[in-house]
Structure formats: C-alpha cells, structure tokens
Design a protein around this motif. Structure first.
Motif, PDB file in Angstrom:
ATOM      1  N   CYS A 199      28.797 -36.513 -27.713  1.00  0.00           N
ATOM      2  CA  CYS A 199      27.615 -36.355 -28.568  1.00  0.00           C
ATOM      3  C   CYS A 199      26.997 -37.698 -28.967  1.00  0.00           C
ATOM      4  O   CYS A 199      25.798 -37.795 -29.187  1.00  0.00           O
ATOM      5  N   GLY A 200      27.847 -38.737 -29.092  1.00  0.00           N
ATOM      6  CA  GLY A 200      27.337 -40.040 -29.494  1.00  0.00           C
ATOM      7  C   GLY A 200      27.174 -40.203 -31.000  1.00  0.00           C
ATOM      8  O   GLY A 200      26.784 -41.269 -31.461  1.00  0.00           O
ATOM      9  N   ARG A 201      27.479 -39.155 -31.764  1.00  0.00           N
ATOM     10  CA  ARG A 201      27.227 -39.205 -33.213  1.00  0.00           C
ATOM     11  C   ARG A 201      28.463 -38.982 -34.077  1.00  0.00           C
ATOM     12  O   ARG A 201      28.485 -39.346 -35.238  1.00  0.00           O
ATOM     13  N   CYS A 202      29.488 -38.348 -33.521  1.00  0.00           N
ATOM     14  CA  CYS A 202      30.640 -37.969 -34.359  1.00  0.00           C
ATOM     15  C   CYS A 202      31.502 -39.189 -34.697  1.00  0.00           C
ATOM     16  O   CYS A 202      31.273 -40.292 -34.196  1.00  0.00           O
ATOM     17  N   CYS A 215      32.931 -40.834 -31.466  1.00  0.00           N
ATOM     18  CA  CYS A 215      31.885 -41.484 -30.668  1.00  0.00           C
ATOM     19  C   CYS A 215      31.446 -42.781 -31.335  1.00  0.00           C
ATOM     20  O   CYS A 215      31.285 -43.809 -30.683  1.00  0.00           O
ATOM     21  N   CYS A 268      35.453 -37.168 -28.362  1.00  0.00           N
ATOM     22  CA  CYS A 268      34.280 -36.590 -29.040  1.00  0.00           C
ATOM     23  C   CYS A 268      34.594 -35.193 -29.589  1.00  0.00           C
ATOM     24  O   CYS A 268      35.105 -34.336 -28.883  1.00  0.00           O
ATOM     25  N   GLU A 269      34.244 -34.999 -30.848  1.00  0.00           N
ATOM     26  CA  GLU A 269      34.522 -33.699 -31.488  1.00  0.00           C
ATOM     27  C   GLU A 269      33.519 -32.631 -31.078  1.00  0.00           C
ATOM     28  O   GLU A 269      33.732 -31.458 -31.296  1.00  0.00           O
TER      29      GLU A 269
HETATM   30 ZN   LIG Z   1      31.055 -37.221 -30.366  1.00  0.00          ZN
END
Ligand SMILES: [Zn+2]
Ligand SMILES: [Zn+2]
Length: 341
Positions: free
Chosen positions: A91-94, A97, A105-106
């Motif tokens: 996702c790039g946000r969790c 990440c 990544c969750e």
């Molecule tokens: Zn993630």
C-alpha cells in the motif's frame, strides 16, 4: 472466457466463466502464459484459507500476456502491449510500508486468476507492479518474474560475501533460482536434494557440489565440504519443513547466517540449542515474498539471460490440462509447467 476454477480440495474444473472488465485504473490482460507454482499445488490439495475464501474461485498467480483493454484513467500503458504483472502490491502507507518493510504491508493486495483467458489487474498493481516485457523475452519466461523476485529478495537479505560457501537445501524451482543467484553473488554453492533429476538441474544452475540427502546425512556432508568442518557461511532452506530448517541451522558455522526461506505449515515448531544463538552468534532470518524493487530486478535478470527461465520450465500444456500439470509437479517429474490458455 475459459478458466479453471477451484471448487474444493482436489476438485478443480475447466469451464466457462464471466470475462472480467477493466474498472477505473485497471488493465485487462489476455493471458498468454501462466506458470504452476508450489502454492497452487498446495491450494489444489488442501485449499487456501486466505486466497480461497469464496468458492468456486479463480487461482494461479504467475502470468504474462497482452493488454486487451484499459480502464478509465490508465495512461502509462496501451492496448496490445506485452506485460507481466506481479501477484501483489504493497500500500505504501501502513506502518510497515513507511518503515520500508514492504513485504510486511498490512494492506497488501493480492492477485489470483492466472489460470484463465483474461484477468483484470487491480489499479494498485497496475500502478506499482505491472511491467512491459522487454524485447526478446517470451511470455513464459516473463511469467517467471514473480517467483524469481522472491528469491532475489531472499538472496539480498542473506549477506553473501565473495568466496563464501553457501548451502541451498532443496532444489525445486525456488532452490534452483537461489542456487543460481548465490553463484552470481560470488559464492561456492553446495546444493542439497533427494531427487537425482533436481540435483542434475542444480549442477546446470551452477552448483559446485551436490549432496544427495537420500544417501548422505546433509549436515555431515555439508560440514565435510567446509574447511575444518566448521560449516557453511550461509545456509538457505528452500523446502519448508521443520526437519530441514533444523538441518540448515546445524550446518552453519558460528557467526554464519541461516535463511529459513521455505515456509512451513503454521503451528509447526523447531528445536534449537540456545548455545548456537548466543555463544555461536548465529544469525537466523526468515524472508517472505517480494517488493516492487525485487520484481524489477527479477525481470532484468531474465531479460539479460542471467537466469535461464526456460531451464526451469520443463513442460507446457493447454489450460484444459491444468490438473495433469499440477499432478506432474506433485510427482517430482516436473519443475514448472507453462499453462497456455
Ligand atoms: Zn502497506
Ligand atoms: Zn508462485
């Protein structure tokens, strides 16, 4: 479209199903080649609690093909382009990440459904893990990108120095790729397996020494191939059994690294003498999956010819014969089978 659907363990059916369409940000790919994978075999035999929540379900995840349709908003690709998709994107946000640990990544998004004529690639995978196939690379070669990406990740984390002695336990497709990549990293590689066909393949993938675990005790044999019997600098387990995990630990020298790369069944355990971790300063790691960077590195290794993708693909069948292909893999007579819709 035609596809193979999973109904229940041991029950997969080749039949007609709805052809997907490309939603916003998505790309519809006409699949030209899919590859069998150990995970698919496990799914066929036992089901998969995570991936097969609803049945019947599409499955298979190593694929390459041609773009048939672009969803609204897709600009970087064009219809008719040859592409390979990885089976996930982070996702790039969790939390993970943001810490750069993309394989944890969750919110990781997975893709399944390679055993079909068409597949809709989700927007996030289009954005992060859909790559044009370089000229000169065939569809089936390109389809190896995903499993190779996992092994690139595994080798990068193994801290191999030039001249190291690296043992790779298990010479299935993943073990063979690890063997080859360890050679590229400048190691002397000892390959361990029970199957003469796979050991012969290991030789062709660059193994310097072969240990037939059907005849010799792998721990003794590997130690015997190292100076003073001290053990391997790095041992990588690519089988996924607690017994071979213990062997990998037992054959590694003090301050060496053990990469427990093969995933065992949940709930299983191993025993380790605590002395090995504290007094021997053993470095024990696990490595899971891949990240977008590893996916790109894998495709580049295939296109530059540094990995012999065709050497891993021992058979090719039509999609209607997927079940036989999986049985062939189960029998140990095949490495990877290319499945052509
Ligand atoms: Zn993630
Ligand atoms: Zn796979």
């Amino acid at each position: 479209m035609k596809a193979v659907l999973f109904y229940a363990p041991g029950d997969i059916r080749y039949e007609e199903t709805a052809r997907p369409t490309a939603g916003p940000g998505e790309v519809l790919v006409e699949i030209k080649a899919a590859l069998t994978c150990g995970t698919d075999l496990k799914t066929y035999r036992r089901g998969h609690p995570l991936l097969m929540k609803k049945t019947p379900a599409l499955f298979g995840h190593e694929l390459a093909g041609v773009i048939a349709e672009l969803g609204p908003g897709v600009e970087r690709f064009s219809v008719g382009q040859r592409v390979v998709a990885a089976n996930s994107a982070p996702c790039g946000r969790c939390f993970y990440c943001r810490r750069g640990h993309l394989s944890m990544c969750e919110e990781i998004e997975f893709l399944n459904g390679a055993y079909a004529e068409f597949i809709a690639i989700p927007a996030r995978i289009v954005e992060k893990n859909l790559l044009p196939i370089p000229e000169g690379v065939s569809f089936r070669q390109a389809a190896l990108t995903e499993p190779l990406a996992c092994t690139v990740h595994g080798i990068e984390r193994s801290n191999i120095l030039l001249g190291d002695i690296v043992c790779v336990i298990g010479q299935g497709p993943i073990g063979l790729m690890l063997t080859r990549l360890a050679k590229l990293r400048g190691a002397r590689v000892i390959a361990v397996d029970l199957n003469p066909f796979r050991l012969e393949k290991a030789r062709r993938f660059g193994a310097d020494e072969l240990v037939d675990a059907a005849i010799a005790d792998p721990v003794e044999a590997v130690r015997g191939l190292t100076p003073g019997g001290r053990g391997a600098d790095v041992a990588i387990e690519a089988v996924g059994l607690p017994d071979t995990w213990e062997q990998a630990i037992a054959m590694t020298r003090p301050a060496g690294l053990v990469n427990l790369f093969g995933g065992c069944k949940s709930g299983t355990h191993i025993q380790i003498d605590t002395r090995r971790i504290h007094y021997d300063e053993l470095h024990i790691i696990g490595v899971f999956h891949h990240t977008p960077r590893h996916v790109r590195a894998a495709l580049s290794l295939i296109s530059s010819g540094q990995i012999d993708a065709d050497g891993l693909i021992t058979h090719e069948v039509g999609l209607e014969r997927l079940e036989q292909a999986l049985q062939l893999v189960a029998s140990g007579d095949a490495l990877k089978v290319a499945v052509i819709p």
